[in-house]
Design a protein around this motif. Structure first.
Motif, short mmCIF file in Angstrom:
data_model
loop_
_atom_site.label_atom_id
_atom_site.label_comp_id
_atom_site.label_asym_id
_atom_site.label_seq_id
_atom_site.Cartn_x
_atom_site.Cartn_y
_atom_site.Cartn_z
N ARG A 279 0.82 -1.21 0.00
CA ARG A 279 0.00 0.00 0.00
C ARG A 279 0.86 1.26 0.00
O ARG A 279 1.82 1.38 0.76
CB ARG A 279 -0.94 0.01 1.22
N HIS A 280 0.50 2.21 -0.84
CA HIS A 280 1.13 3.53 -0.87
C HIS A 280 0.33 4.48 0.01
O HIS A 280 -0.87 4.27 0.25
CB HIS A 280 1.16 4.05 -2.32
N GLU A 281 0.94 5.54 0.46
CA GLU A 281 0.27 6.45 1.38
C GLU A 281 -0.94 7.13 0.78
O GLU A 281 -1.84 7.58 1.50
CB GLU A 281 1.26 7.52 1.87
N ASP A 282 -1.04 7.19 -0.56
CA ASP A 282 -2.20 7.83 -1.18
C ASP A 282 -3.36 6.84 -1.41
O ASP A 282 -4.38 7.19 -2.00
CB ASP A 282 -1.82 8.50 -2.50
N GLY A 283 -3.21 5.60 -0.93
CA GLY A 283 -4.26 4.61 -1.06
C GLY A 283 -4.11 3.69 -2.26
O GLY A 283 -4.81 2.67 -2.34
N SER A 284 -3.23 4.03 -3.20
CA SER A 284 -2.96 3.14 -4.33
C SER A 284 -2.05 2.00 -3.87
O SER A 284 -1.59 1.97 -2.73
CB SER A 284 -2.31 3.92 -5.48
N TYR A 285 -1.81 1.06 -4.77
CA TYR A 285 -0.99 -0.11 -4.43
C TYR A 285 0.08 -0.35 -5.49
O TYR A 285 -0.21 -0.27 -6.70
CB TYR A 285 -1.86 -1.36 -4.29
#
Length: 350
Positions: A279-285
């Motif tokens: 998981r990335h901090e912006d909600g993407s993966y």
């Protein structure tokens, strides 16, 4: 669901999909092309999160880009076909999306608007079924059908046919030919591995016959046990291919859905928690992680990975009325061998 992911974070992940949607409604891969299968998966995820505007814009894209034979170009860039062949599993998945949208929203008027698209798509698919029952993977631009079938693609097609049958019944337009095609395809998926090209190094060929609904019960449990140690990396997720040290988020979440579909909730929850390192901090993966080199591979965040996460989260939390769409895909398992498949038995596989 894992304590690591709250529902507002699931919505954030769906919003990361909407953020990459193009102005014409298409949802691209990181390298820029759009295909109908991954596009539909992204629409399903955004629908789970209540992003109705982007979802309907995406279905408009499908309506506009469908060809007269019911298919979609294999790849489109900027709305223009760059690979002209039509894949059978791409066309079939539109039925899964339309059925999912009806389950989530209850909007039967929209389902009726999509019905001609679904009907044309599944008719295209059924025309590519062999006498034995498998469905070849594409029709080339010159109209010739492919010479072989793919196991993962056919497992997804099985779910598409079942979804189309359910949608037709809901709209009072039953399609018995699709039901027969699904019965025959399901038998081949469960009993005839020789019908498909060997792609066994890919984890999808391992779990997809279960995920799509063609294999359930003891056969599903045996299939999961057979390759579990080959593909599952504890604490990380699952490999995309058996011979590379690479775990991928989409495949991991599809296995979560598979485990949930057969009632193996504990392992589903554990695997969902394990893959959250992507998981990335912006909600993407991130698409994947090369765990020997300890690098993102490829170095991209993909909308289709985010979509698989959202659908897995919905299955685990039962947040929407469509949360059981993969569980329910196995409710209609029948054994329908044909004279062409070489089987002499008939009985339940469940």
């Amino acid at each position: 669901m894992s304590d690591q992911l709250r529902w507002e974070q699931v919505v954030q992940t769906a919003q990361s999909i909407a953020a990459v949607q193009e102005s014409d409604g298409g949802i691209p891969w990181p390298e820029g092309h759009v295909d109908a299968w991954n596009h539909v998966e992204c629409l399903m995820a955004m629908s789970v999160a209540g992003l109705t505007g982007p979802v309907r814009k995406g279905y408009d894209w499908l309506v506009r880009t469908q060809r007269a034979d019911g298919s979609w170009p294999m790849k489109l860039v900027g709305g223009r076909a760059v690979e002209q062949g039509g894949e059978s599993n791409h066309a079939a998945y539109v039925a899964v999306g339309a059925w999912h949208e009806l389950l989530v929203t209850g909007d039967e008027d929209f389902a009726r608007e999509m019905w001609p698209v679904v009907r044309s798509a599944l008719d295209f698919v059924v025309e590519l079924q062999t006498t034995r029952g498998e469905i070849v993977w594409e029709r080339a631009a010159d109209g010739r059908p492919a010479r072989y079938a793919l196991l993962t693609g056919c497992a997804s097609i099985y779910q598409g046919l079942r979804s189309g049958v359910l949608l037709g019944e809901q709209l009072s337009d039953p399609q018995p030919d699709w039901e027969l095609a699904a019965d025959q395809l399901g038998h081949v998926l469960a009993a005839h591995p020789e019908a498909f090209a060997d792609k066994s190094r890919f984890s999808m060929d391992w779990y997809y016959p279960i995920l799509g609904g063609a294999v359930r019960g003891p056969a599903a449990r045996a299939r999961l046990a057979e390759e579990w140690d080959t593909f599952v990396e504890p604490g990380l997720g699952i490999r995309c291919v058996s011979d590379q040290p690479w775990v991928t988020g989409a495949e991991s979440c599809e296995l979560v859905l598979t485990l949930d579909a057969v009632g193996d909730r504990d392992r589903a929850l554990k695997l969902f928690a394990d893959m959250q390192h992507l998981r990335h901090e912006d909600g993407s993966y991130w698409t994947g992680w090369q765990f020997v080199n300890e690098k993102w591979f490829p170095h991209e965040r993909s909308a289709y990975t985010a979509a698989a996460v959202v659908l897995a989260a919905d299955a685990l939390t039962e947040h929407t009325a469509a949360s059981g769409i993969f569980r329910d895909a196995g409710r209609y398992v029948t054994d329908r061998p044909t004279s062409a498949c070489g089987c002499s038995h008939a009985g339940s596989r469940a």
